[in-house]
Write a protein that holds these residues in place. Structure first.
Motif, PDB file in Angstrom:
ATOM      1  N   UNK A   1       3.574 -10.076  -4.742  1.00  0.00           N
ATOM      2  CA  UNK A   1       3.630  -9.016  -3.736  1.00  0.00           C
ATOM      3  C   UNK A   1       4.957  -8.279  -3.775  1.00  0.00           C
ATOM      4  N   UNK A   2       6.069  -9.023  -3.855  1.00  0.00           N
ATOM      5  CA  UNK A   2       7.398  -8.418  -3.765  1.00  0.00           C
ATOM      6  C   UNK A   2       7.790  -7.656  -5.022  1.00  0.00           C
ATOM      7  N   UNK A   3       7.573  -8.276  -6.188  1.00  0.00           N
ATOM      8  CA  UNK A   3       8.093  -7.700  -7.433  1.00  0.00           C
ATOM      9  C   UNK A   3       7.088  -6.836  -8.184  1.00  0.00           C
ATOM     10  N   UNK A   4       5.828  -6.921  -7.846  1.00  0.00           N
ATOM     11  CA  UNK A   4       4.833  -6.122  -8.561  1.00  0.00           C
ATOM     12  C   UNK A   4       4.042  -5.220  -7.619  1.00  0.00           C
ATOM     13  N   UNK A   5       3.270  -5.807  -6.712  1.00  0.00           N
ATOM     14  CA  UNK A   5       2.380  -5.002  -5.870  1.00  0.00           C
ATOM     15  C   UNK A   5       3.147  -3.987  -5.025  1.00  0.00           C
ATOM     16  N   UNK A   6       4.253  -4.399  -4.427  1.00  0.00           N
ATOM     17  CA  UNK A   6       5.038  -3.472  -3.608  1.00  0.00           C
ATOM     18  C   UNK A   6       5.624  -2.344  -4.448  1.00  0.00           C
ATOM     19  N   UNK A   7       6.033  -2.675  -5.685  1.00  0.00           N
ATOM     20  CA  UNK A   7       6.612  -1.650  -6.546  1.00  0.00           C
ATOM     21  C   UNK A   7       5.565  -0.639  -7.007  1.00  0.00           C
ATOM     22  N   UNK A   8       4.367  -1.127  -7.332  1.00  0.00           N
ATOM     23  CA  UNK A   8       3.298  -0.209  -7.727  1.00  0.00           C
ATOM     24  C   UNK A   8       2.927   0.707  -6.570  1.00  0.00           C
ATOM     25  N   UNK A   9       2.932   0.165  -5.356  1.00  0.00           N
ATOM     26  CA  UNK A   9       2.663   1.001  -4.187  1.00  0.00           C
ATOM     27  C   UNK A   9       3.777   2.034  -3.999  1.00  0.00           C
TER      28      UNK A   9
ATOM     29  N   UNK B   1       0.854  -1.187   0.000  1.00  0.00           N
ATOM     30  CA  UNK B   1       0.000   0.000   0.000  1.00  0.00           C
ATOM     31  C   UNK B   1       0.891   1.238   0.000  1.00  0.00           C
ATOM     32  N   UNK B   2       0.486   2.300  -0.696  1.00  0.00           N
ATOM     33  CA  UNK B   2       1.326   3.506  -0.756  1.00  0.00           C
ATOM     34  C   UNK B   2       1.735   4.028   0.612  1.00  0.00           C
ATOM     35  N   UNK B   3       0.840   3.948   1.587  1.00  0.00           N
ATOM     36  CA  UNK B   3       1.168   4.472   2.913  1.00  0.00           C
ATOM     37  C   UNK B   3       2.275   3.684   3.609  1.00  0.00           C
ATOM     38  N   UNK B   4       2.498   2.443   3.160  1.00  0.00           N
ATOM     39  CA  UNK B   4       3.584   1.651   3.738  1.00  0.00           C
ATOM     40  C   UNK B   4       4.954   2.244   3.417  1.00  0.00           C
ATOM     41  N   UNK B   5       5.016   3.102   2.400  1.00  0.00           N
ATOM     42  CA  UNK B   5       6.287   3.655   1.934  1.00  0.00           C
ATOM     43  C   UNK B   5       6.550   5.082   2.409  1.00  0.00           C
TER      44      UNK B   5
ATOM     45  N   UNK C   1       3.375   6.149  -4.018  1.00  0.00           N
ATOM     46  CA  UNK C   1       3.819   6.992  -2.903  1.00  0.00           C
ATOM     47  C   UNK C   1       4.882   7.984  -3.357  1.00  0.00           C
ATOM     48  N   UNK C   2       5.704   7.604  -4.335  1.00  0.00           N
ATOM     49  CA  UNK C   2       6.821   8.451  -4.778  1.00  0.00           C
ATOM     50  C   UNK C   2       6.364   9.646  -5.602  1.00  0.00           C
ATOM     51  N   UNK C   3       5.137   9.658  -6.057  1.00  0.00           N
ATOM     52  CA  UNK C   3       4.670  10.770  -6.894  1.00  0.00           C
ATOM     53  C   UNK C   3       4.640  12.088  -6.135  1.00  0.00           C
ATOM     54  N   UNK C   4       4.634  12.015  -4.818  1.00  0.00           N
ATOM     55  CA  UNK C   4       4.610  13.247  -4.040  1.00  0.00           C
ATOM     56  C   UNK C   4       5.995  13.898  -3.988  1.00  0.00           C
ATOM     57  N   UNK C   5       7.044  13.095  -3.796  1.00  0.00           N
ATOM     58  CA  UNK C   5       8.402  13.654  -3.683  1.00  0.00           C
ATOM     59  C   UNK C   5       9.230  13.473  -4.951  1.00  0.00           C
ATOM     60  N   UNK C   6       8.791  12.593  -5.865  1.00  0.00           N
ATOM     61  CA  UNK C   6       9.387  12.368  -7.170  1.00  0.00           C
ATOM     62  C   UNK C   6      10.900  12.062  -7.118  1.00  0.00           C
ATOM     63  N   UNK C   7      11.309  11.038  -6.355  1.00  0.00           N
ATOM     64  CA  UNK C   7      12.717  10.635  -6.410  1.00  0.00           C
ATOM     65  C   UNK C   7      12.998   9.897  -7.708  1.00  0.00           C
ATOM     66  N   UNK C   8      14.269   9.804  -8.066  1.00  0.00           N
ATOM     67  CA  UNK C   8      14.672   8.962  -9.181  1.00  0.00           C
ATOM     68  C   UNK C   8      14.498   7.498  -8.767  1.00  0.00           C
ATOM     69  N   UNK C   9      13.874   6.687  -9.616  1.00  0.00           N
ATOM     70  CA  UNK C   9      13.704   5.261  -9.359  1.00  0.00           C
ATOM     71  C   UNK C   9      14.613   4.490 -10.306  1.00  0.00           C
ATOM     72  N   UNK C  10      15.526   3.711  -9.751  1.00  0.00           N
ATOM     73  CA  UNK C  10      16.380   2.827 -10.549  1.00  0.00           C
ATOM     74  C   UNK C  10      15.918   1.398 -10.300  1.00  0.00           C
ATOM     75  N   UNK C  11      15.436   0.764 -11.336  1.00  0.00           N
ATOM     76  CA  UNK C  11      14.901  -0.595 -11.225  1.00  0.00           C
ATOM     77  C   UNK C  11      15.874  -1.585 -11.856  1.00  0.00           C
ATOM     78  N   UNK C  12      16.436  -2.515 -11.031  1.00  0.00           N
ATOM     79  CA  UNK C  12      17.257  -3.595 -11.557  1.00  0.00           C
ATOM     80  C   UNK C  12      16.310  -4.707 -11.974  1.00  0.00           C
ATOM     81  N   UNK C  13      16.118  -4.843 -13.269  1.00  0.00           N
ATOM     82  CA  UNK C  13      15.119  -5.778 -13.785  1.00  0.00           C
ATOM     83  C   UNK C  13      15.809  -6.937 -14.496  1.00  0.00           C
TER      84      UNK C  13
END
Length: 423
Positions: free
Chosen positions: A87-95, A56-60, A99-111
């Motif tokens: 949960x780990x690779x999809x749901x948590x990342x979407x959350x 959930x976004x609030x978890x972050x 949540x990051x849309x408020x502070x807009x940090x750079x996201x680096x995803x090792x895929x």
């Protein structure tokens, strides 16, 4: 900059974290069990968290506060007792993205490379879902798709390469001619460092510009270990299905074997991609290994790696049978106790000790319980030896050796404890 690293205790994450600390950044490392990491990398601010529970976004919100960059090095190969891919690779990342849309940090995803015949596997499907959501989020981002990552340390597939290379006499391989692209873990760290500096964005493939087969790569590792050349024996895929099935069962019990069906399916089509010029250097496999000469500890690890499962299964069978066989005739099995207690009490004590043995033999097969089960085996074995020595020392001279046989079991238990850790 303030940088949050997910999966910072892992093979790639620990190297990325060390590089960013060396670059002068304030790094916060996230992991499920960071206690040992605090000792190894004290310059990092360690936080304990389980991504599978952060959907959930609030978890972050608390974790993202003040962070300029988030690097996701977390991942899992297959669902099991220890991992929940969705949960780990999809749901948590979407959350996280929400949540990051408020502070807009750079996201680096090792895929990973998520296309191809194996693309529908949960491992790659969940990666792809997170990648697509990140690309569509509007957040500043970099998606890195590394090939098989090699380094001074090893984990998962790179551990299996070392184990196969150390096989005596011959090298039994499935998909021996499958193409395998590699790169050095330091190349991944360098790419992340450049992204933090503002040089890289988008969706990039990381792989050395060389063509290797699985057989080539195993031979390179054998040479690196200082072992003489050995013949490669190509095995038909159907011959490994029982091993893959057992590895999948072990995965359900929490063990993360690189021989699970997901890894074998990915390897069946090889690890390669259509590379495009992106200005990123990638170190060839031979150069990666040459830069990190092996020591005797690497040879021990390679030789013990494939013995770990048989050791644990052997211990489990020993304890299960030592508990089950006396239950077939508990009255007869309790005769050793009769000089010291009534028959009913002797039978009850025999049944109790049998049930303890069975419980320990079953628990050692479950990854979250394995360490406690092994410690329990040590304690119970020592109790058996002490009790037998005090109450009936003649058992040491018994031709069947009921007490003598406990000694090799103790040594095997100590060996299992010594090689239990996965990272």
């Amino acid at each position: 900059m303030n940088i949050l690293i997910l999966g910072a205790t892992g093979f790639i994450g620990s190297i990325v974290a060390a590089r960013l600390v060396a670059d002068g950044h304030a790094v916060t490392g996230l992991g499920r069990s960071p206690a040992r990491a605090r000792l190894k990398q004290p310059a990092i601010n360690w936080r304990q968290a389980d991504l599978s529970r952060m959907t959930k976004p609030e978890d972050w919100d608390d974790l993202l506060q003040g962070q300029h960059v988030v690097v996701n090095c977390a991942g899992a190969l297959q669902d099991g007792l220890s991992d929940d891919l969705a949960a780990t690779q999809a749901d948590a990342m979407l959350a996280l993205y929400s949540a990051a849309k408020r502070s807009r940090p750079l996201i680096v995803q090792i895929s990973a490379r998520t296309a191809g015949a194996a693309g529908d596997l949960p491992f790659l499907a969940t990666k792809r879902r997170a990648d697509e959501a990140l690309a569509a989020s509007g957040l500043p981002h970099l998606i890195l798709r590394p090939a098989l990552v090699l380094g001074r340390n090893a984990h998962g597939g790179s551990s299996l390469l070392r184990a196969l290379a150390a096989c005596p006499l011959a090298l039994p391989l499935v998909h021996a001619e499958s193409p395998v692209e590699t790169l050095c873990v330091d190349d991944v760290a360098d790419a992340v460092s450049r992204a933090v500096a503002g040089d890289l964005r988008g969706d990039l493939v990381l792989a050395a510009d060389e063509a290797l087969t699985l057989a080539d790569l195993v031979r390179l590792h054998r040479q690196w270990l200082g072992l003489p050349p050995a013949r490669v024996i190509s095995l038909a895929p159907w011959l490994t299905r029982p091993v893959t099935w057992l590895a999948d069962v072990a995965g359900l019990l929490g063990w993360r074997s690189p021989l699970r069906s997901t890894a074998m399916t990915v390897m069946s089509e090889g690890i390669s991609s259509a590379k495009t010029g992106n200005g990123l250097a990638a170190t060839p496999a031979a150069a990666t290994l040459a830069a990190n000469p092996s020591g005797v500890q690497d040879l021990w690890f390679a030789r013990l790696y494939l013995l770990k499962a048989p050791i644990l299964v052997g211990l489990s069978l020993f304890w299960l049978l030592s508990g089950l066989i006396p239950l077939l005739a508990p009255v007869q099995a309790s005769t050793h106790f009769l000089p010291f207690m009534p028959e009913a009490a002797a039978t009850a004590l025999t049944i109790i000790t049998c049930l303890v043995d069975i419980a320990l033999g079953a628990a050692v097969l479950v990854r979250p319980l394995a360490k406690r089960a092994l410690l329990g085996m040590l304690a119970v074995s020592l109790a058996y030896l002490a009790g037998g020595t005090l109450l009936e020392p003649a058992l040491w001279l018994d031709p069947l050796g009921p007490l003598v046989k406990v000694l090799p079991s103790l040594l095997l238990t100590l060996a299992a404890l010594a090689i239990l850790d996965e990272r």
